[in-house]
Design an enzyme around this catalytic site. Structure first.
Site, mmCIF file in Angstrom:
data_model
loop_
_atom_site.group_PDB
_atom_site.id
_atom_site.type_symbol
_atom_site.label_atom_id
_atom_site.label_comp_id
_atom_site.label_asym_id
_atom_site.label_seq_id
_atom_site.Cartn_x
_atom_site.Cartn_y
_atom_site.Cartn_z
ATOM 1 N N LYS A 39 3.998 18.675 -13.170
ATOM 2 C CA LYS A 39 4.906 17.969 -13.843
ATOM 3 C C LYS A 39 6.416 18.865 -13.899
ATOM 4 O O LYS A 39 7.426 18.395 -13.805
ATOM 5 C CB LYS A 39 4.614 17.602 -15.258
ATOM 6 N N TYR A 88 -1.825 20.436 -14.074
ATOM 7 C CA TYR A 88 -1.202 19.031 -14.250
ATOM 8 C C TYR A 88 0.260 19.651 -14.612
ATOM 9 O O TYR A 88 1.448 19.024 -14.064
ATOM 10 C CB TYR A 88 -1.670 18.169 -15.157
ATOM 11 N N ASP A 111 0.808 -1.344 -0.004
ATOM 12 C CA ASP A 111 0.108 0.091 -0.029
ATOM 13 C C ASP A 111 0.827 1.495 0.046
ATOM 14 O O ASP A 111 1.706 1.270 0.779
ATOM 15 C CB ASP A 111 -1.102 0.031 1.208
#
Lengths: 443, 252
Positions: B162, B158, B65
């Site tokens: 990045k 986004y 996890d």
């Protein structure tokens, strides 16, 4: 960042110079099993044998003293065969075994149990070591001799049983520093191997160069011995004169493709033609006979930044067909090799990780950048193992743990001996990690 | 250890469900691969990938996890993965694309995306770097994006995450020089995956397998930055040189 001679798989370690045995004892005592500790000599093993990523690497070349007493050499582990030869050849002695380079240390030669052109007669380096001092994993100094477990596990043990600090080695008395050499050219592999099978026993030294790009497997066989005084031309000044000098240096930067099929083909053609069809009794020098590549400093750079590997295996006599098969597979993979060497071994050493065994050994230098190589070599590994052969740890940079254990049936015995010498498990190398060499070791 | 012909023995994937990471795992020379750790949010995709890897004969495959946003958990997860044995290649492959229009009107969602893509990457990237430095070898592959080269009107939230990730990864690579470890920054263009399903394709669109082939070749060559496809390097250089006024008017 450290690599082997092949300049592949660089890793980082803390390099630590040692000046005497007490330094080694301190360093080993302070080492922990997490990343471990390892001795390194002149870095001539091709792969990752003398690297220990994240750990401590002892630079043994600062422990390089030696003395000669009669025909016995007493040397610190970091003494190079180059230095030893410069001192002892003019005094009429030679090392019992020399590999294709004189830039190896006495400690490394023992730990890799190296072989030379005289293996078929005189065996490997370890067979000429009389005593050695080893700092084991507990920081104890053990003095051991042939017959003991500590000795057997350390010869060929790749530095994983302890740090060799000193060795006593038997030397060979020589009358001159020249070699008397017979050279024969053979048009195909069968003829070459037949000549070796029939005639090798008449010579102390024998090795064949094979044209890796020739489908027939043509080659040049050179065999010889140390020249006697009578062999030298009248009026030779100093029969024991010895002056090895590097002549050339490879440029520090070479493009990746400089060594390709075309340049290798040209080299191999020239090398084959240069050799006489047959010549007897040629007088040459020790460097020219044993260490021709030492004449070019940093010759490993010609393979470019991606580096190269040397594929070396041995197969028993009854599997001699493997030699031709391996040459064929490498040729088909488009692997240009200008240094492909074939030799007949005599009986092996009883050290469990010693490489040589009675049979044929083939060694081929190959650029690492060829992608097809992976699968071709993996398949060849399987054939060598099926034939009862094995691979040389000092050259290995890529084999699998399965290939190792199948090739060395005494691996479990070696591991038990090793664990006794290094109960804390502090000795480690990249190669040992990659191959699970010390697997099962405590803790 | 990665051997002389580029065969790795162990891989850790951060973003275990990533399609590009899955393609890289298929493309890597696998003859020596014996351990893969897939770390990501529990999903059937990740479990299927683990089963596929086991089916290929990889002895030790485990799923862990991992939530990029939960930075407090990163240290323990990375330590557990490295304590069980050296890791040769780490793929930092998680990321969320988001819906730009929705994000613009929901700053909390935008923060969440940026936290996963950038903050999470900084956190886990530093933990990975610490362990790579200790072991003295290893490659970290960071999946960046051409969207970080120049943020477009259509996906600047986004894109900014990045851009941050890309700058971080480059700096980390420089910081690791000489440590035995290194960083490969991968800048794919539009990649056809479930993440981009239903979106109109950008020019030079590619697929996960093509990106994977480029990544594997770049690893073999020891490259530090690579575009996928390669043509995007000059294309992006040109786009970065465009004046704002012109760039703003470009379609998409």
């Amino acid at each position: 960042m450290l690599t082997g001679w092949g300049r592949t798989s660089p890793t980082a370690a803390t390099l630590c110079a040692v000046h005497d045995e007490a330094d080694v004892v301190d360093a080993v005592g302070a080492a922990t099993p997490e990343r471990g500790i390892l001795a390194r000599g002149l870095g001539r093993s091709y792969g990752d044998s003398a690297q220990d990523a994240g750990g401590i690497v002892l630079d043994m070349t600062t422990m390089s003293g030696f003395t000669r007493d009669g025909s016995t050499l007493r040397a610190q582990a970091g003494a190079s065969l180059d230095d030893v030869l410069r001192a002892i050849v003019p005094e009429g002695y030679f090392v019992p075994v020399t590999p294709g380079t004189r830039f190896v240390t006495v400690g490394g030669a023992t730990a890799a149990d190296i072989h030379g052109k005289n293996h078929h007669v005189e065996g490997s380096f370890g067979a000429h070591v009389r005593r050695m001092r080893v700092v084991t994993g507990t920081g104890e100094v053990v003095e051991c001799a042939p017959g003991s477990d500590a000795f057997a596990a350390t010869v060929g043990g790749m530095g994983l049983t302890g740090v060799i600090t000193e060795a006593q080695v038997d030397l060979l008395p020589i009358a001159t520093s020249r070699m008397r050499v017979d050279t024969e050219r053979h048009a195909d592999l069968d003829a070459l191997m037949a000549a070796m099978t029939q005639g090798d026993h008449q010579y102390r030294y024998s090795v064949a160069w094979v044209d890796s790009l020739s489908p027939a497997g043509r080659g040049v066989l050179t065999r010889g011995d140390h020249a006697s005084l009578a062999d030298l031309p009248a009026g030779t000044d100093d029969p024991l004169a010895y002056d090895p000098r590097p002549r050339l240096g490879a440029p520090p930067w070479m493009p990746s493709g400089a060594l390709n099929r075309a340049s290798t083909r040209a080299f191999n053609e020239a090398w084959f033609r240069r050799a006489p069809r047959e010549r007897r009794g040629e007088i040459t020098s020790i460097p020219a006979f044993f260490h021709p590549l030492d004449g070019v400093r940093h010759w490993n750079r010609v393979y470019g930044p991606r580096g190269f590997l040397q594929y070396q295996f041995v197969v028993p006599d009854d599997a001699s067909a493997l030699v031709g098969l391996a040459l064929q597979r490498l040729r088909e993979a488009g692997a240009p090799s200008f240094l492909t060497v074939l030799k007949r071994f005599g009986p092996g050493h009883d050290a469990p990780l010693s490489f040589p065994m009675q049979g044929w050994t083939l060694a081929a230098d190959i650029p690492a950048r060829i992608p097809a190589l992976r699968d071709v070599l993996d398949a060849l590994d399987g054939e060598v193992i099926a034939a009862g052969g094995r691979h040389y740890l000092a050259k290995d940079s890529r084999m699998s743990a399965q290939t190792l254990s199948a090739g060395y049936p005494q691996l479990a015995r070696w591991r038990a001996m090793r664990d006794a010498l290094d109960p804390r498990g502090v000795f480690a190398s990249d190669q040992a990690r990659r191959l699970g060499l010390t697997l099962g070791s405590a803790p | 250890m990665i051997n002389a012909v580029g065969q790795a023995q162990s891989v850790l994937v951060l973003g275990g469900g990533s399609e590009i990471a899955g393609a890289i795992l298929r493309a890597l020379p696998a003859a020596r691969l014996q351990r893969v750790v897939l770390a990501g949010r529990r999903s059937s995709v990740m479990e299927e990938r683990a089963a596929e890897l086991r089916g290929r004969g990889i002895a030790d495959v485990e799923t862990v996890d991992f939530d990029a946003r939960d930075t407090a958990s990163h240290g323990a997860i990375i330590d557990a993965a490295f304590d069980a044995g050296d890791i040769d290649i780490v793929l930092l492959a998680f990321g969320v694309l988001g819906d730009q229009e929705a994000l613009e009107s929901d700053p909390a969602a935008a923060v969440d995306l940026v936290t996963a893509n950038y903050v999470g990457a900084v956190s886990v990237g530093l933990h990975v770097a610490r362990r790579l430095r200790q072991q003295g070898h290893g490659r970290l592959v960071v999946l960046s994006s051409v969207a970080g080269d120049r943020a477009r009107r259509a996906n600047y939230i986004y894109g900014s995450s990045k851009a941050g990730l890309d700058a971080f990864a480059q700096g980390l690579g420089d910081a690791l020089a000489g440590s035995g470890a290194s960083v490969l920054v991968v800048r794919p263009g539009f990649v056809r995956t479930t993440m981009t399903q239903g979106m109109s394709e950008a020019p030079f669109a590619t697929d996960a397998d093509a990106v994977a082939a480029i990544v594997v070749a770049a690893l073999a060559k020891g490259r530090e930055t690579v575009y996928a496809p390669a043509v995007l390097r000059p294309v992006m250089a040109a786009i970065k040189a465009l004046p704002r006024g012109v760039f703003r008017r470009l379609p998409g």
